[in-house]
Write a protein that holds these residues in place. Structure first.
Motif, PDB file in Angstrom:
ATOM      1  N   UNK A   1      45.101  63.283  65.842  1.00 31.51           N
ATOM      2  CA  UNK A   1      44.860  64.688  65.551  1.00 31.51           C
ATOM      3  C   UNK A   1      44.787  64.931  64.042  1.00 31.51           C
ATOM      4  N   UNK A   2      43.761  65.697  63.646  1.00 28.99           N
ATOM      5  CA  UNK A   2      43.592  66.100  62.254  1.00 28.99           C
ATOM      6  C   UNK A   2      43.841  67.598  62.149  1.00 28.99           C
ATOM      7  N   UNK A   3      44.659  68.002  61.183  1.00 29.46           N
ATOM      8  CA  UNK A   3      44.868  69.417  60.880  1.00 29.46           C
ATOM      9  C   UNK A   3      44.449  69.662  59.444  1.00 29.46           C
ATOM     10  N   UNK A   4      43.643  70.699  59.222  1.00 28.15           N
ATOM     11  CA  UNK A   4      43.384  71.185  57.871  1.00 28.15           C
ATOM     12  C   UNK A   4      44.152  72.488  57.729  1.00 28.15           C
ATOM     13  N   UNK A   5      45.037  72.537  56.742  1.00 27.12           N
ATOM     14  CA  UNK A   5      45.976  73.654  56.617  1.00 27.12           C
ATOM     15  C   UNK A   5      45.807  74.368  55.285  1.00 27.12           C
ATOM     16  N   UNK A   6      46.312  75.593  55.246  1.00 29.47           N
ATOM     17  CA  UNK A   6      46.213  76.413  54.046  1.00 29.47           C
ATOM     18  C   UNK A   6      47.484  77.230  53.893  1.00 29.47           C
TER      19      UNK A   6
ATOM     20  N   UNK B   1      40.126  62.954  65.673  1.00 24.96           N
ATOM     21  CA  UNK B   1      39.306  61.985  64.946  1.00 24.96           C
ATOM     22  C   UNK B   1      39.182  60.716  65.778  1.00 24.96           C
ATOM     23  N   UNK B   2      37.938  60.321  66.079  1.00 28.20           N
ATOM     24  CA  UNK B   2      37.722  59.099  66.866  1.00 28.20           C
ATOM     25  C   UNK B   2      36.788  58.148  66.131  1.00 28.20           C
ATOM     26  N   UNK B   3      36.748  58.254  64.787  1.00 22.43           N
ATOM     27  CA  UNK B   3      35.866  57.404  64.003  1.00 22.43           C
ATOM     28  C   UNK B   3      36.612  56.256  63.347  1.00 22.43           C
ATOM     29  N   UNK B   4      36.137  55.862  62.183  1.00 19.63           N
ATOM     30  CA  UNK B   4      36.692  54.709  61.482  1.00 19.63           C
ATOM     31  C   UNK B   4      38.110  54.935  60.995  1.00 19.63           C
TER      32      UNK B   4
ATOM     33  N   UNK C   1      36.328  75.941  52.252  1.00 24.57           N
ATOM     34  CA  UNK C   1      36.880  74.608  52.015  1.00 24.57           C
ATOM     35  C   UNK C   1      35.837  73.567  52.406  1.00 24.57           C
ATOM     36  N   UNK C   2      35.650  72.547  51.559  1.00 25.79           N
ATOM     37  CA  UNK C   2      34.764  71.434  51.906  1.00 25.79           C
ATOM     38  C   UNK C   2      35.619  70.195  52.157  1.00 25.79           C
ATOM     39  N   UNK C   3      35.220  69.412  53.122  1.00 24.02           N
ATOM     40  CA  UNK C   3      35.976  68.208  53.474  1.00 24.02           C
ATOM     41  C   UNK C   3      35.046  67.208  54.146  1.00 24.02           C
ATOM     42  N   UNK C   4      35.486  65.967  54.213  1.00 26.61           N
ATOM     43  CA  UNK C   4      34.722  64.891  54.844  1.00 26.61           C
ATOM     44  C   UNK C   4      35.197  64.694  56.278  1.00 26.61           C
ATOM     45  N   UNK C   5      34.260  64.446  57.192  1.00 27.11           N
ATOM     46  CA  UNK C   5      34.639  64.047  58.550  1.00 27.11           C
ATOM     47  C   UNK C   5      33.485  63.293  59.195  1.00 27.11           C
ATOM     48  N   UNK C   6      33.750  62.693  60.350  1.00 29.59           N
ATOM     49  CA  UNK C   6      32.744  61.927  61.093  1.00 29.59           C
ATOM     50  C   UNK C   6      32.335  62.632  62.376  1.00 29.59           C
ATOM     51  N   UNK C   7      32.445  63.946  62.414  1.00 31.83           N
ATOM     52  CA  UNK C   7      32.167  64.672  63.652  1.00 31.83           C
ATOM     53  C   UNK C   7      30.696  64.612  64.059  1.00 31.83           C
TER      54      UNK C   7
END
Length: 290
Positions: free
Chosen positions: A109-114, A151-154, A172-178
């Protein structure tokens, strides 16, 4: 330290490190002329997981010498495995808030928080300070979840997500493999909506943001999968502007504040790696390896 110098965000950890290892094992070392056996600390798969926690705090520096304020704990993470991620949060350009990401190896699990500074506890809560596992007296006011996904990537991707604020101190900008490839996404925490800013059958690797938070500097394989070029990504339009001319692989880059010049390691087939200066789309080698 916040851009205006008035607030601080920091991490406090308690527990054993995954790298320390719970046993010592013998490994063969081949670095010298003859092989030798060396004992090293090593954690192996059937070892019991160490109890490790990381907490994030916000602290006002107003009257810091007089200890006028107590740190505000905004997040506590109980680690589930050695690939868990909890980096130091990033400040918004206007110093009003911070953002960070967490990744749990156990649940993927990925959480992006503020956490926003205007969520300050009232005077009554300021007096009612607690004492945490790390022996810090604090006021508890947790961060808000802006986005949650699996997240189910690398395995290396969660460490590269690195959320950053845009110039408006809101998005907010961020990287992901979605999308199936590593790409930059834009998140609106207010509506918990997101969209890919870059897209296609190539990968993007952010490494820095300019001072105005208008451009993200990234490595990318857009021109060819065997190349890694250096780009400035416009965070409004999504336009990728290439900063190098020669084909090859660029890494370990540093860019000046306005993106007009960059230093990078450069390598290509049949040649050794060199340090190059990139300015105006042209590269100048600063080293001559042999």
């Amino acid at each position: 330290l916040s851009p205006d110098g008035k607030n601080l965000v920091f991490l406090a950890e308690k527990g054993s490190s995954w790298r320390s290892g719970s046993r010592r094992v013998n490994i063969a070392r081949y670095r010298d002329r003859f092989m030798e056996v060396q004992q090293v600390p090593r954690t192996v798969s059937d070892d019991e997981l160490p109890d490790r926690k990381t907490a994030i705090y916000l602290h006002s520096l107003d009257g810091a010498m007089a200890e006028r304020h107590k740190p505000r704990r905004i997040w506590t993470h109980a680690h589930t495995g050695p690939r868990d991620i909890l980096p130091v949060p990033e400040w918004a350009p206007d110093s009003s808030r911070v953002t960070f990401t967490t990744f749990e190896q156990d649940s993927d699990q990925v959480l992006i928080l503020e956490a926003r500074l205007d969520d300050e506890p009232d005077e009554e809560n300021q007096k009612d300070a607690k004492k945490g596992d790390d022996d810090l007296a604090y006021v508890d006011l947790p961060a808000r979840t802006a986005l949650r996904f699996l997240h189910d990537g690398g395995p290396n991707t969660p460490r590269m997500m690195q959320p950053q604020y845009c110039a408006d101190s809101r998005h907010i900008v961020y990287l992901s493999e979605q999308t199936g490839f590593r790409h930059v996404h834009v998140l609106d925490p207010l509506y918990q909506s997101q969209r890919p800013l870059t897209n296609g059958r190539f990968e993007v690797y952010p490494f820095d943001v300019n001072k105005a938070h208008s451009h993200l500097f990234v490595f990318g394989t857009k021109n060819h999968l065997t190349r890694q070029d250096l780009y400035a990504l416009d965070l409004q339009s999504g336009e990728l502007r290439r900063l190098n001319d020669a084909a090859g692989v660029y890494d370990g880059a540093a860019v000046n504040g306005d993106g007009s010049a960059a230093l990078a390691n450069y390598s290509h087939y049949g040649a050794l790696k060199e340090l190059v200066l990139l300015r105006g789309g042209e590269g100048k080698s600063l080293t001559d390896s042999h």
